[in-house]
Design an enzyme around this catalytic site. Structure first.
Site, PDB file in Angstrom:
ATOM      1  N   HIS A 198       0.883  -1.162  -0.117  1.00 21.75           N
ATOM      2  CA  HIS A 198      -0.001   0.096  -0.115  1.00 21.75           C
ATOM      3  C   HIS A 198       0.953   1.207   0.065  1.00 21.75           C
ATOM      4  CE1 HIS A 198      -3.045   2.854   1.073  1.00 21.75           C
ATOM      5  NE2 HIS A 198      -4.060   1.837   1.074  1.00 21.75           N
ATOM      6  N   HIS A 199       0.906   2.141  -0.955  1.00 23.73           N
ATOM      7  CA  HIS A 199       1.508   3.203  -0.993  1.00 23.73           C
ATOM      8  C   HIS A 199       1.404   4.278  -0.188  1.00 23.73           C
ATOM      9  CE1 HIS A 199       4.576   5.393  -3.258  1.00 23.73           C
ATOM     10  NE2 HIS A 199       4.114   5.308  -4.686  1.00 23.73           N
ATOM     11  N   ALA A 200       0.372   4.199   0.506  1.00 21.36           N
ATOM     12  CA  ALA A 200       0.010   5.309   1.793  1.00 21.36           C
ATOM     13  C   ALA A 200       1.080   5.076   2.606  1.00 21.36           C
ATOM     14  CB  ALA A 200      -1.368   5.508   1.856  1.00 21.36           C
TER      15      ALA A 200
END
Length: 213
Positions: free
Chosen positions: A185-187
């Site tokens: 997950h890039h967040a």
């Protein structure tokens, strides 16, 4: 487990930017060297699958961001995250999930893994334990020397459990290489954190004799 607050303005903006996307995940696949790993497993009687699960799990647990999860509006950080990996079943040609409690000591982990794998082969499960997100989802694809992979996952709400897969081991000159893919997950993390995971795996691979004593 503890709650995480992003106090740095840019880090907070990074989280909000990617967390607001419909598809906030990214994936990286590269070939990693396993030249020293395989002979040690063979000589020590360590199953290749379980040994790789341990090394991958340890490499991931040593990166803080791989232990962070999004829960609604909150971010939590687990002390450890535990591998839930695919194993073959005796009654069908599709896999079962097998979850093993992570332990940083290889011998303890391998002993529990052996028992759990035998259990899941004859009593397979597909469901995660309700309310848990302290997993690493792992899968072996030993038939294919792949260069990329896309995983099935929940997008609404977002699933922030990393997916890690490895493929067919092959020769490259005098080295043994293996494709290793990470989807995250890039967040919660950036490419530098995935890079740290790969560096950890390579470091652990070079220390395999010391780790699996």
């Amino acid at each position: 487990m503890k709650k995480i607050s992003f106090t740095n303005p840019h880090r907070k903006k990074h989280f909000e930017f990617f967390n607001g996307m419909n598809h906030p995940h990214f994936s990286i696949t590269t070939n990693v060297e396993v030249t020293d790993i395989l002979p040690h497993f063979k000589n020590s009687g360590i199953p290749v699958h379980s040994g790789l699960v341990f090394l991958i799990s340890r490499a991931a647990n040593e990166v803080t961001e791989f232990r962070q999860r999004i829960r609604g509006e909150e971010v939590v950080e687990h002390k450890y995250v535990h591998p839930s990996f695919t194993v073959p079943t005796t009654g069908t040609d599709v896999f079962s999930f097998c979850t093993v409690t992570y332990h940083p000591e290889a011998g303890i982990f391998l002993k529990e893994a052996a028992a759990r794998i035998d259990e899941m082969k004859t009593d397979p499960v597909m469901e995660d334990e309700p309310g848990r997100d302290d997993y690493l989802f792992l899968s072996a694809i030993p038939w294919i020397r792949f260069t990329a992979i896309q995983h099935a996952m929940h997008y609404h709400p977002h699933d922030s459990v990393p997916r890690i897969s490895w493929g067919k081991i092959f020769d490259e000159g005098d080295k043994k290489m293996m494709p290793l893919s990470v989807q995250v997950h890039h967040a919660l993390m950036d490419a530098r954190h995935v890079g740290a995971f790969y560096e950890n795996f390579e470091k652990l691979g070079a220390q395999v004799g010391e780790i699996f004593r």
